[in-house]
Design a protein around this motif. Structure first.
Motif, PDB file in Angstrom:
ATOM      1  N   TRP A 103       6.499  -7.963  -0.844  1.00 45.46           N
ATOM      2  CA  TRP A 103       5.214  -8.488  -1.319  1.00 45.46           C
ATOM      3  C   TRP A 103       4.333  -8.903  -0.139  1.00 45.46           C
ATOM      4  N   VAL A 104       4.937  -9.601   0.825  1.00 50.14           N
ATOM      5  CA  VAL A 104       4.168 -10.088   1.977  1.00 50.14           C
ATOM      6  C   VAL A 104       3.621  -8.922   2.793  1.00 50.14           C
ATOM      7  N   GLN A 105       4.447  -7.931   3.042  1.00 51.21           N
ATOM      8  CA  GLN A 105       4.013  -6.778   3.835  1.00 51.21           C
ATOM      9  C   GLN A 105       2.927  -5.981   3.121  1.00 51.21           C
ATOM     10  N   ALA A 106       3.019  -5.839   1.814  1.00 51.11           N
ATOM     11  CA  ALA A 106       1.974  -5.137   1.068  1.00 51.11           C
ATOM     12  C   ALA A 106       0.646  -5.892   1.149  1.00 51.11           C
ATOM     13  N   PHE A 107       0.700  -7.207   1.063  1.00 48.00           N
ATOM     14  CA  PHE A 107      -0.511  -8.026   1.188  1.00 48.00           C
ATOM     15  C   PHE A 107      -1.109  -7.905   2.588  1.00 48.00           C
ATOM     16  N   GLN A 108      -0.273  -8.004   3.610  1.00 50.42           N
ATOM     17  CA  GLN A 108      -0.771  -7.900   4.989  1.00 50.42           C
ATOM     18  C   GLN A 108      -1.359  -6.526   5.271  1.00 50.42           C
ATOM     19  N   PRO A 120     -10.275  -4.948  -0.215  1.00 52.37           N
ATOM     20  CA  PRO A 120      -8.873  -5.093  -0.637  1.00 52.37           C
ATOM     21  C   PRO A 120      -8.607  -4.472  -2.005  1.00 52.37           C
ATOM     22  N   ILE A 121      -7.440  -3.879  -2.128  1.00 49.27           N
ATOM     23  CA  ILE A 121      -7.023  -3.295  -3.406  1.00 49.27           C
ATOM     24  C   ILE A 121      -6.783  -4.391  -4.439  1.00 49.27           C
ATOM     25  N   HIS A 122      -6.129  -5.460  -4.008  1.00 47.43           N
ATOM     26  CA  HIS A 122      -5.871  -6.614  -4.887  1.00 47.43           C
ATOM     27  C   HIS A 122      -6.712  -7.772  -4.366  1.00 47.43           C
ATOM     28  N   ARG A 123      -7.848  -7.985  -4.977  1.00 48.51           N
ATOM     29  CA  ARG A 123      -8.828  -8.938  -4.446  1.00 48.51           C
ATOM     30  C   ARG A 123      -8.454 -10.399  -4.642  1.00 48.51           C
ATOM     31  N   LYS A 124      -7.553 -10.684  -5.551  1.00 50.05           N
ATOM     32  CA  LYS A 124      -7.229 -12.076  -5.847  1.00 50.05           C
ATOM     33  C   LYS A 124      -6.205 -12.679  -4.890  1.00 50.05           C
ATOM     34  N   MET A 158       1.371  -2.286  -4.528  1.00 46.05           N
ATOM     35  CA  MET A 158       2.678  -1.915  -3.987  1.00 46.05           C
ATOM     36  C   MET A 158       2.843  -0.396  -3.960  1.00 46.05           C
ATOM     37  N   SER A 159       2.323   0.288  -4.964  1.00 42.03           N
ATOM     38  CA  SER A 159       2.401   1.752  -4.993  1.00 42.03           C
ATOM     39  C   SER A 159       1.558   2.356  -3.876  1.00 42.03           C
ATOM     40  N   CYS A 160       0.369   1.821  -3.650  1.00 38.89           N
ATOM     41  CA  CYS A 160      -0.495   2.311  -2.564  1.00 38.89           C
ATOM     42  C   CYS A 160       0.142   2.053  -1.210  1.00 38.89           C
ATOM     43  N   TYR A 161       0.755   0.887  -1.061  1.00 37.48           N
ATOM     44  CA  TYR A 161       1.423   0.560   0.201  1.00 37.48           C
ATOM     45  C   TYR A 161       2.580   1.514   0.451  1.00 37.48           C
ATOM     46  N   ARG A 162       3.336   1.818  -0.598  1.00 40.78           N
ATOM     47  CA  ARG A 162       4.453   2.749  -0.452  1.00 40.78           C
ATOM     48  C   ARG A 162       3.954   4.140  -0.048  1.00 40.78           C
ATOM     49  N   ASN A 163       2.849   4.604  -0.626  1.00 43.67           N
ATOM     50  CA  ASN A 163       2.305   5.924  -0.291  1.00 43.67           C
ATOM     51  C   ASN A 163       1.780   5.995   1.139  1.00 43.67           C
ATOM     52  N   SER A 164       1.425   4.828   1.698  1.00 43.77           N
ATOM     53  CA  SER A 164       0.887   4.813   3.064  1.00 43.77           C
ATOM     54  C   SER A 164       1.974   4.888   4.133  1.00 43.77           C
ATOM     55  N   LEU A 165       3.228   4.649   3.741  1.00 39.90           N
ATOM     56  CA  LEU A 165       4.317   4.632   4.714  1.00 39.90           C
ATOM     57  C   LEU A 165       4.728   6.057   5.074  1.00 39.90           C
ATOM     58  N   SER A 166       4.801   6.302   6.374  1.00 36.14           N
ATOM     59  CA  SER A 166       5.234   7.626   6.844  1.00 36.14           C
ATOM     60  C   SER A 166       6.750   7.734   6.916  1.00 36.14           C
ATOM     61  N   ASP A 167       7.411   6.583   7.041  1.00 38.53           N
ATOM     62  CA  ASP A 167       8.870   6.555   7.114  1.00 38.53           C
ATOM     63  C   ASP A 167       9.448   6.677   5.700  1.00 38.53           C
ATOM     64  N   ARG A 189      11.342   1.364  -3.920  1.00 44.20           N
ATOM     65  CA  ARG A 189      11.497   1.939  -5.247  1.00 44.20           C
ATOM     66  C   ARG A 189      11.913   0.897  -6.273  1.00 44.20           C
ATOM     67  N   GLY A 190      12.891   0.065  -5.917  1.00 44.07           N
ATOM     68  CA  GLY A 190      13.362  -0.960  -6.844  1.00 44.07           C
ATOM     69  C   GLY A 190      12.304  -2.019  -7.118  1.00 44.07           C
ATOM     70  N   THR A 191      11.569  -2.409  -6.071  1.00 40.76           N
ATOM     71  CA  THR A 191      10.517  -3.411  -6.238  1.00 40.76           C
ATOM     72  C   THR A 191       9.420  -2.903  -7.166  1.00 40.76           C
ATOM     73  N   ILE A 192       9.050  -1.645  -7.007  1.00 39.64           N
ATOM     74  CA  ILE A 192       8.010  -1.066  -7.868  1.00 39.64           C
ATOM     75  C   ILE A 192       8.482  -0.991  -9.320  1.00 39.64           C
ATOM     76  N   GLU A 193       9.739  -0.621  -9.524  1.00 43.89           N
ATOM     77  CA  GLU A 193      10.258  -0.573 -10.888  1.00 43.89           C
ATOM     78  C   GLU A 193      10.298  -1.969 -11.504  1.00 43.89           C
ATOM     79  N   PHE A 194      10.636  -2.957 -10.693  1.00 39.67           N
ATOM     80  CA  PHE A 194      10.635  -4.345 -11.156  1.00 39.67           C
ATOM     81  C   PHE A 194       9.224  -4.767 -11.576  1.00 39.67           C
ATOM     82  N   LEU A 195       8.219  -4.434 -10.758  1.00 40.29           N
ATOM     83  CA  LEU A 195       6.835  -4.788 -11.072  1.00 40.29           C
ATOM     84  C   LEU A 195       6.327  -4.045 -12.309  1.00 40.29           C
TER      85      LEU A 195
END
Length: 447
Positions: free
Chosen positions: A258-263, A272-276, A307-316, A324-330
């Motif tokens: 969560w923290v890394q996606a926000f940063q 920002p994607i999530h303005r709040k 979180m989905s946008c952040y995951r798509n931005s990762l090259s690794d 994957r698990g965090t997104i399914e949880f959300l």
């Protein structure tokens, strides 16, 4: 001045006494003084316990508002507020000492027998009971100064409240409360046989005074459940300060996701994607943990999208797979937030939102079963949400589903999910804290 005018002035005064006084002194409007408003507010003496004059006031308010039959059906919202242990003097025709513990006579008699002690104690909490009708009618009809009430005392108070409300024409269809240990013990006392939620099939309780009336559903408070889910997530991680490691889909779901996606959102996106989201959402204090919107904002559909946008931005690919698990949880928590904050009425038991709730409950049960049967998971309890949190999720979803079935299939009407929570009683507490000299974070029984 007409009664409605006084009610409007009283509403303004309860919102902010200082703003009301400034408006009254400005002369812009001809308003009654603050002292007169307080006299009007205290026209019915506020005494501890379930008082008949308070219930008569409640019934008269319902008649004045021309409530439909559905408006007389609703739930009891229960919550406790901490206060100072401070003796107070109540002024009136006679002076009274107040702020002592008060409850049922049966409780006091049993306590005296068990402890052989007849000492009077000062209260350090206030138990508040609010009736919330299906049409939105609400009334705080009883309160009890307590010393952190026990489950047995709460059981007796609740049964008496149901009986007294029925005498004045109000039908209790559900009870809602937070996930404190006392409340869970109280829930198990009501359910009797089904004391474990892993085998629980029903959250319905028979009205023992009038079995012909609809059964009462036990619904754990949504606002507290969401905060408890968020608190479990923020405890998940690999550092020494973390005491939980949520395991989902062969990967860990940790708060750092969560923290890394926000940063990433703040540093990479000009808009920002999530303005709040703010730092307050992720670096929590004891005070910020109590705010509902901070929990909902990190579990809703906007957080899922981020979180989905952040995951798509990762090259690794490895790091991307870890999310994957965090997104399914959300995906599951976002459904809860969306449905229980929905203001659209549910008019039919076949409503898609009820089926979505059942799917979420099935997912949480399936997650628990998979982790407990997985030999690779060594600390099984720490790989899941806490047992108390899982128990509260079951109570919320099963209780709400059964309440919907009992009401929609048998008596008709509609249910607005946004109303089934403790926000109404938290508003009562906020108003009480703000009645004297601004907001008081450490109130006494009288102020």
């Amino acid at each position: 001045m007409e009664c409605r005018s006084y009610q409007t002035c009283l509403t303004l005064y309860c919102r902010s006494p200082r703003c009301y006084e400034d408006l009254q002194k400005s002369g812009f409007l001809c308003l009654p003084s603050s002292r007169l408003i307080q006299i009007y507010k205290n026209k019915v003496s506020q005494q501890a316990g379930i008082q008949r004059h308070a219930l008569e006031w409640m019934r008269n308010e319902a008649l004045n508002q021309n409530l439909s039959t559905e408006g007389y059906e609703g739930g009891i919202i229960i919550d406790e507020m901490a206060i100072q242990e401070d003796l107070a003097i109540k002024k009136g025709n006679i002076f009274q000492l107040v702020a002592f513990v008060q409850g049922n006579d049966e409780s006091f008699s049993m306590q005296k027998i068990l402890t052989n002690n007849n000492e009077i104690q000062l209260a350090n909490h206030v138990l508040q009971l609010v009736f919330l009708g299906s049409s939105g009618f609400r009334f705080p009809f009883a309160h009890f100064p307590t010393k952190q009430i026990s489950a047995s005392e709460l059981y007796l108070i609740f049964r008496k409240a149901v009986k007294m409300l029925a005498l004045y024409g109000f039908v209790v269809r559900y009870v809602s409360m937070d996930g404190a240990q006392t409340n869970r013990d109280f829930m198990k006392m009501l359910l009797l046989k089904n004391k474990k939620t892993d085998t629980l099939q029903s959250m319905l309780v028979t009205n023992i005074f009038r079995p012909s009336l609809p059964k009462i559903s036990i619904i754990m408070d949504y606002s507290h459940v969401v905060k408890k889910i968020r608190n479990n997530c923020c405890k998940s991680g690999l550092r020494s300060v973390h005491n939980r490691k949520l395991f989902l889909r062969s990967s860990l779901s940790v708060w750092d996701h969560w923290v890394q996606a926000f940063q990433w959102d703040v540093s990479e996106n000009p808009y920002p994607i999530h303005r709040k989201l703010t730092h307050e959402h992720f670096f929590l204090t004891s005070e910020s943990k109590m705010r509902n919107h901070l929990a909902e904002d990190v579990l809703d559909k906007n957080m899922l999208h981020l979180m989905s946008c952040y995951r798509n931005s990762l090259s690794d690919a490895t790091k991307s797979a870890e999310l994957r698990g965090t997104i399914e949880f959300l995906q599951q928590t976002s459904v809860l937030v969306k449905i229980f904050r929905d203001r659209r009425p549910i008019k039919d038991y076949g409503d898609d939102r009820l089926q979505q709730n059942r799917d979420v409950l099935s997912w949480f049960k399936r997650w628990e079963h998979e982790n407990k049967s997985n030999n690779e998971v060594t600390e099984k309890e720490k790989s899941l949400l806490s047992f108390q949190c899982r128990e509260d999720i079951v109570s919320l979803l099963v209780g709400f589903d059964e309440f919907s079935r009992e009401k929609l299939q048998k008596s008709g009407g509609s249910i607005i999910p946004n109303r089934i929570n403790s926000d109404v009683i938290e508003n009562v507490f906020s108003q009480q804290r703000g009645l004297h000299n601004g907001n008081n974070n450490n109130p006494t029984y009288q102020h």
